[in-house]
Design a protein around this motif. Structure first.
Motif, PDB file in Angstrom:
ATOM      1  N   VAL A   8      33.061   1.573   2.887  1.00 56.39           N
ATOM      2  CA  VAL A   8      32.180   1.614   1.716  1.00 56.39           C
ATOM      3  C   VAL A   8      32.733   0.691   0.641  1.00 56.39           C
ATOM      4  N   PRO A   9      32.234  -0.540   0.509  1.00 51.68           N
ATOM      5  CA  PRO A   9      32.638  -1.381  -0.624  1.00 51.68           C
ATOM      6  C   PRO A   9      31.982  -0.873  -1.902  1.00 51.68           C
ATOM      7  N   ALA A  10      32.711  -0.942  -3.008  1.00 57.31           N
ATOM      8  CA  ALA A  10      32.194  -0.372  -4.255  1.00 57.31           C
ATOM      9  C   ALA A  10      32.434  -1.330  -5.406  1.00 57.31           C
ATOM     10  N   PHE A  11      31.337  -1.738  -6.042  1.00 59.59           N
ATOM     11  CA  PHE A  11      31.422  -2.582  -7.239  1.00 59.59           C
ATOM     12  C   PHE A  11      30.213  -2.283  -8.110  1.00 59.59           C
ATOM     13  N   ARG A  12      30.472  -1.757  -9.299  1.00 62.41           N
ATOM     14  CA  ARG A  12      29.421  -1.406 -10.263  1.00 62.41           C
ATOM     15  C   ARG A  12      28.379  -0.444  -9.658  1.00 62.41           C
ATOM     16  N   VAL A  13      28.829   0.540  -8.949  1.00 68.97           N
ATOM     17  CA  VAL A  13      27.916   1.542  -8.371  1.00 68.97           C
ATOM     18  C   VAL A  13      28.384   2.954  -8.734  1.00 68.97           C
ATOM     19  N   GLN A  14      28.993   3.109  -9.898  1.00 69.57           N
ATOM     20  CA  GLN A  14      29.535   4.419 -10.260  1.00 69.57           C
ATOM     21  C   GLN A  14      28.454   5.503 -10.313  1.00 69.57           C
ATOM     22  N   ALA A  19      26.990  10.246  -4.582  1.00 69.52           N
ATOM     23  CA  ALA A  19      25.976  10.595  -3.585  1.00 69.52           C
ATOM     24  C   ALA A  19      26.272   9.922  -2.250  1.00 69.52           C
ATOM     25  N   CYS A  20      26.743   8.682  -2.293  1.00 70.98           N
ATOM     26  CA  CYS A  20      27.074   7.957  -1.073  1.00 70.98           C
ATOM     27  C   CYS A  20      28.170   8.689  -0.288  1.00 70.98           C
ATOM     28  N   LEU A  21      29.265   8.987  -0.967  1.00 67.65           N
ATOM     29  CA  LEU A  21      30.393   9.626  -0.280  1.00 67.65           C
ATOM     30  C   LEU A  21      30.062  11.054   0.125  1.00 67.65           C
ATOM     31  N   ASP A  22      29.315  11.753  -0.712  1.00 73.87           N
ATOM     32  CA  ASP A  22      28.914  13.124  -0.347  1.00 73.87           C
ATOM     33  C   ASP A  22      28.050  13.127   0.906  1.00 73.87           C
ATOM     34  N   SER A  23      27.205  12.095   1.061  1.00 73.50           N
ATOM     35  CA  SER A  23      26.332  12.055   2.235  1.00 73.50           C
ATOM     36  C   SER A  23      27.132  11.903   3.520  1.00 73.50           C
ATOM     37  N   VAL A  24      28.314  11.288   3.429  1.00 77.34           N
ATOM     38  CA  VAL A  24      29.173  11.166   4.612  1.00 77.34           C
ATOM     39  C   VAL A  24      29.948  12.459   4.830  1.00 77.34           C
ATOM     40  N   LEU A  25      30.526  12.989   3.775  1.00 82.67           N
ATOM     41  CA  LEU A  25      31.347  14.199   3.906  1.00 82.67           C
ATOM     42  C   LEU A  25      30.521  15.414   4.308  1.00 82.67           C
ATOM     43  N   ALA A  26      29.223  15.384   4.080  1.00 81.95           N
ATOM     44  CA  ALA A  26      28.364  16.513   4.443  1.00 81.95           C
ATOM     45  C   ALA A  26      27.863  16.425   5.879  1.00 81.95           C
ATOM     46  N   GLN A  27      28.250  15.395   6.618  1.00 83.76           N
ATOM     47  CA  GLN A  27      27.764  15.230   7.986  1.00 83.76           C
ATOM     48  C   GLN A  27      28.251  16.367   8.883  1.00 83.76           C
ATOM     49  N   SER A  28      27.396  16.778   9.810  1.00 81.97           N
ATOM     50  CA  SER A  28      27.791  17.811  10.770  1.00 81.97           C
ATOM     51  C   SER A  28      28.842  17.287  11.748  1.00 81.97           C
ATOM     52  N   PHE A  29      28.823  15.990  12.029  1.00 76.31           N
ATOM     53  CA  PHE A  29      29.843  15.346  12.861  1.00 76.31           C
ATOM     54  C   PHE A  29      31.051  15.054  11.980  1.00 76.31           C
ATOM     55  N   LYS A  30      32.238  15.503  12.383  1.00 77.65           N
ATOM     56  CA  LYS A  30      33.400  15.467  11.491  1.00 77.65           C
ATOM     57  C   LYS A  30      34.480  14.467  11.896  1.00 77.65           C
ATOM     58  N   ASP A  31      34.339  13.810  13.039  1.00 79.77           N
ATOM     59  CA  ASP A  31      35.411  12.935  13.511  1.00 79.77           C
ATOM     60  C   ASP A  31      35.222  11.522  12.956  1.00 79.77           C
ATOM     61  N   TYR A  32      35.611  11.326  11.710  1.00 81.70           N
ATOM     62  CA  TYR A  32      35.450  10.029  11.062  1.00 81.70           C
ATOM     63  C   TYR A  32      36.474   9.881   9.953  1.00 81.70           C
ATOM     64  N   GLU A  33      36.614   8.663   9.492  1.00 83.91           N
ATOM     65  CA  GLU A  33      37.371   8.364   8.282  1.00 83.91           C
ATOM     66  C   GLU A  33      36.489   7.537   7.365  1.00 83.91           C
ATOM     67  N   ILE A  34      36.770   7.593   6.078  1.00 94.74           N
ATOM     68  CA  ILE A  34      36.044   6.790   5.095  1.00 94.74           C
ATOM     69  C   ILE A  34      37.046   5.879   4.394  1.00 94.74           C
ATOM     70  N   VAL A  35      36.765   4.601   4.383  1.00 93.67           N
ATOM     71  CA  VAL A  35      37.588   3.639   3.639  1.00 93.67           C
ATOM     72  C   VAL A  35      36.749   3.122   2.480  1.00 93.67           C
ATOM     73  N   VAL A  36      37.088   3.562   1.263  1.00 93.20           N
ATOM     74  CA  VAL A  36      36.378   3.107   0.068  1.00 93.20           C
ATOM     75  C   VAL A  36      37.145   1.923  -0.506  1.00 93.20           C
ATOM     76  N   VAL A  37      36.482   0.784  -0.622  1.00 94.99           N
ATOM     77  CA  VAL A  37      37.129  -0.421  -1.126  1.00 94.99           C
ATOM     78  C   VAL A  37      36.644  -0.681  -2.546  1.00 94.99           C
ATOM     79  N   ASP A  38      37.519  -0.417  -3.507  1.00 89.88           N
ATOM     80  CA  ASP A  38      37.210  -0.701  -4.912  1.00 89.88           C
ATOM     81  C   ASP A  38      37.440  -2.184  -5.152  1.00 89.88           C
ATOM     82  N   ASP A  39      36.348  -2.943  -5.266  1.00 89.00           N
ATOM     83  CA  ASP A  39      36.438  -4.394  -5.410  1.00 89.00           C
ATOM     84  C   ASP A  39      36.703  -4.764  -6.868  1.00 89.00           C
ATOM     85  N   CYS A  40      37.774  -4.202  -7.404  1.00 88.84           N
ATOM     86  CA  CYS A  40      38.157  -4.427  -8.807  1.00 88.84           C
ATOM     87  C   CYS A  40      36.961  -4.172  -9.727  1.00 88.84           C
ATOM     88  N   SER A  41      36.291  -3.053  -9.478  1.00 95.55           N
ATOM     89  CA  SER A  41      35.084  -2.736 -10.236  1.00 95.55           C
ATOM     90  C   SER A  41      35.434  -2.363 -11.675  1.00 95.55           C
TER      91      SER A  41
END
Length: 741
Positions: A8-14, A19-41
């Motif tokens: 998940v690249p992130a720039f000026r989307v505060q 909602a973006c990250l919650d939509s992933v963490l709420a998934q019924s499938f749990k075998d994943y990782e999330i890499v949030v890339v703060d592009d010096c936002s």
């Protein structure tokens, strides 16, 4: 090693990142990782990423020292990724519920392809959601895995990175990375698809693609849109480096022409002073990479030719002429509609001065199909009234529902207005066209749509969320045209005489649309179930909720796929739900969920089902005539009551068992409480109060009173103890077993 790495690249989307990250963490499938890339936002994207990383070990927050752009930010995320598959999700978009589970299932079913393509829906700030119009290209028929040469039409889909899952080993082996600049998806998606040894598709909406009103990079006016030329240089350089890909040059060349044309036509991307330079660059690029061979639609031939020649002024003149032609065509259509409207009004005035046709009767029902109480009355009129000529107002799509002996009237036609002007009898369960002027001697019967639980008529004056701009003056003008108002029970009589105040006569005769429940035998029910595709021996649950007045956009209140999984293979669901914001949501419907939303006859659905699940629908008042279980799902009863209002507390006097939440509903079915003795007691009390006249003869009472003028000798309501048993299910072993408590 996780199954998925969601980058998940992130720039000026505060405003959207939660909602973006919650939509992933709420998934019924749990075998994943999330890499949030703060592009010096410069906003709070970085702290938000850190907050989620502290809360969940599957989230990694990566902070870049300087702003690099979307492509390099994704590269940084890939450098930290450890999953079998890479999934890219922009920080202002979201995954739909269960998307990862559906993607994982499809990857397993197709033998772990290099690339899996899935669908998306555009979601607007109003809440409206529209599925990709090219979704048909994701049809899962045919081979499970294939090469791009087998299905080249996939290149017509939106060439973005976030509608695909990529096998990480394939990406690393090929050395794919994102370039800097705008349109970084272009030199990624084309090479990836052309190189993939195996591709699979998933016909399911997995991503909600947010259409921001402002702030989207690609809708920003900037000379950075010139980056598109460098990106196509990279695509053709990739093709040139691999001779086996030469067959794709004509296709990519045509796609490039379309892309350049779309950018030049957009008025909010290129600064005005740079448009000429952009066109020159586009023409030079076209001459450099020109590769004939790909078919071009006729409407694009001239535009592509002018672009290749660099004929900017001619191109602009052509575009201006096309826009002018479109406006003229729309204006001409508006003029034609206005002229026709004047002609129809004049025709209606002339017809209104001609004598009434005393044996003519016009019928209509909300929605247009031949259904409800008007249909039951129309059939009884043809049976009991000699020489009558009936007509039904319906659109062409509903014409097949109208009996052959009944004339069909297209709404808004000259024949329609002639019938309204000259027919002696007018019957409807809604309102006729507001242009109707009732004549002396015409008889108008309002049948209504069942028993009111929800607030109606002038009682909505202090409920603006439910009234939704109702013109109450027009409503009362329509009410003043009624001669008769049909009522099913004393409750309906009292409510409607207050909510629709006027001088009409109330006929408390029962509900004609319910006559069918007392006159349909088991063999007919069996045929209805077969027509609807209900498997033999199954228990069919009819799910019929109502729209929510307090929501601008409708959302599903019940997870039907989870319900059928909980209930097991012996259950099927007939889903008759209001139109939702979800444009098709997940994949093709579950095999045990039968979508009957477009079915015109709710009576047919009720007869074919074993039980009803609803919330506030008036159908519950009719359904208890069948003496089959009713379950109410009232998860939002307080909000509904506050917005719409009800005439009594349905939780204290329900027609069956009440569930206040989804899990409670599942428990009610899992424990068989839905069809136990308590359910039968509640149903019997509800039926006694609201169905005193529903004995199979309501339509006959109405016809004899209204059409034949009989006031004495009407069929008396049959006492409940002496009534014919309601329509039984075709078999008591299997689907029907134990349902009649």
């Amino acid at each position: 090693m996780p199954r998925f790495s969601v980058i998940v690249p992130a720039f000026r989307v505060q405003a959207y990142l939660h909602a973006c990250l919650d939509s992933v963490l709420a998934q019924s499938f749990k075998d994943y990782e999330i890499v949030v890339v703060d592009d010096c936002s410069p906003d709070a994207c970085g702290p938000i990423a850190d907050e989620y990383a502290r809360r969940d070990h599957r989230v990694t927050a990566l902070h870049l020292p300087r702003n690099t752009g979307l492509g390099p930010a994704r590269n940084a995320g890939m450098g930290r990724a450890a999953g079998d598959y890479l999934i890219f999700l922009d920080g202002d978009d979201t995954l739909l519920p269960d998307a990862l589970q559906i993607i994982a299932d499809r990857i397993d079913a197709t033998g772990e392809p290099d690339v899996l393509m899935y669908d998306y829906a555009r979601t607007y700030w109003t809440g409206r959601s529209v599925r990709n119009v090219l979704a048909a290209h994701l049809d899962e028929g045919g081979p499970a895995r294939f090469r791009l040469t087998d299905r080249p039409e996939l290149l017509q889909l939106l060439m973005v990175v976030w509608n695909k899952a990529y096998r990480r080993a394939f990406i690393e082996a090929e050395g794919f990375t994102f370039p800097p600049g705008y349109y970084e998806d272009t030199p990624w998606t084309y090479p990836v698809l052309m190189s993939a040894g195996s591709i699979a598709v998933l016909d399911a909406v997995c991503v909600s693609y947010r259409q921001r009103r402002r702030g989207n990079i690609l809708s920003t006016t900037s000379e950075k849109h010139f980056d598109v030329f460098d990106q196509y240089d990279r695509v053709f350089a990739f093709i040139d480096s691999r001779p086996e890909l030469a067959l794709w040059r004509p296709v990519i060349f045509r796609r490039m022409l379309d892309h350049y044309s779309a950018l030049f036509a957009s008025r909010d991307r290129l600064p005005h002073h740079s448009r000429a330079a952009f066109f020159r660059r586009a023409a030079a690029s076209c001459r450099r990479y020109r590769t004939p061979g790909a078919p071009v639609p006729r409407r694009a031939l001239l535009r592509h030719g002018l672009l290749r020649l660099g004929a900017r002024r001619t191109y602009q003149a052509l575009s201006g002429a096309q826009r002018l032609g479109g406006r003229l065509r729309r204006g001409s259509a508006a003029v034609r509609r206005a002229v026709r409207g004047v002609a129809l009004r004049a025709h209606y005035r002339v017809q209104s001065r001609l004598p009434l046709r005393s044996r003519d009767a016009v019928f209509a029902a909300r929605g247009g199909g031949y259904t409800g109480s008007p249909a039951a009355i129309e059939a009884k009129v043809r049976e009991l009234v000699p020489g009558v000529r009936t007509a039904w107002i319906c659109r062409a799509a509903d014409a097949h529902t109208v009996p052959t002996g009944t004339r069909q009237l297209a709404p808004g036609s000259f024949a329609h207005w002639s019938a309204l002007a000259r027919s002696a009898y007018l019957v409807n369960d809604a309102a006729f066209d507001r242009g109707l002027v009732k004549r002396r001697g015409q008889v108008l019967l309002q049948t209504h749509e069942g028993t009111p639980l929800r607030t109606v008529g002038t009682d909505l004056l202090d409920r603006p969320a439910a009234a939704r701009g109702t013109d109450f003056e027009q409503l009362l003008r329509s009410v003043d045209t009624w001669d008769f108002s049909l009522s099913a029970n004393p409750h309906s009589t009292l409510v409607r005489e207050r909510a629709y105040p006027s001088a009409y006569l109330t006929l408390e005769y029962g509900s004609p649309r319910n006559d069918v429940y007392h006159r349909t035998g088991p063999a007919d029910v069996a045929r209805l179930r077969e027509t609807l595709g209900i498997p033999a021996g199954s228990t069919a649950l009819l799910y019929a909720p109502v729209p929510r007045d307090y929501r601008r956009v409708q959302r599903p209140a019940l997870d039907l796929e989870r319900l059928v999984r909980v209930l097991g293979p012996q259950f099927v669901v007939l889903a008759r739900a209001p139109r939702l914001a979800d444009p098709g949501g997940h994949r093709a419907p579950h095999p045990r969920i039968i979508d009957v939303s477009g079915h015109r006859s709710v009576e047919t659905l009720a007869l074919a089902s074993d039980a009803l699940i609803t919330d506030y629908a008036s159908l519950m008042f009719d359904y208890v005539n069948l003496d089959r279980p009713v379950v109410l799902h009232l998860a939002d009863v307080e909000a509904y009551e506050a917005a719409r209002g009800t005439y009594f507390d349905i939780t204290t006097f329900p027609p069956g068992i009440v569930a206040r939440g989804q899990d409670e509903l599942f428990d009610i079915f899992a424990t068989d409480h839905w069809r136990g003795s308590r359910s039968a007691q509640l149903r019997a009390a509800f039926r006694a109060r609201f169905c005193p006249y529903d004995d199979g003869y309501a339509a006959e009472r109405v016809v004899r009173r209204v059409f034949l003028g009989e006031t004495d000798g009407l069929p008396l309501p049959v006492p409940s103890t002496a009534r014919r048993a309601p329509s039984a299910l075709p078999s008591q072993d299997g689907a029907g077993a134990g349902l009649r408590s």
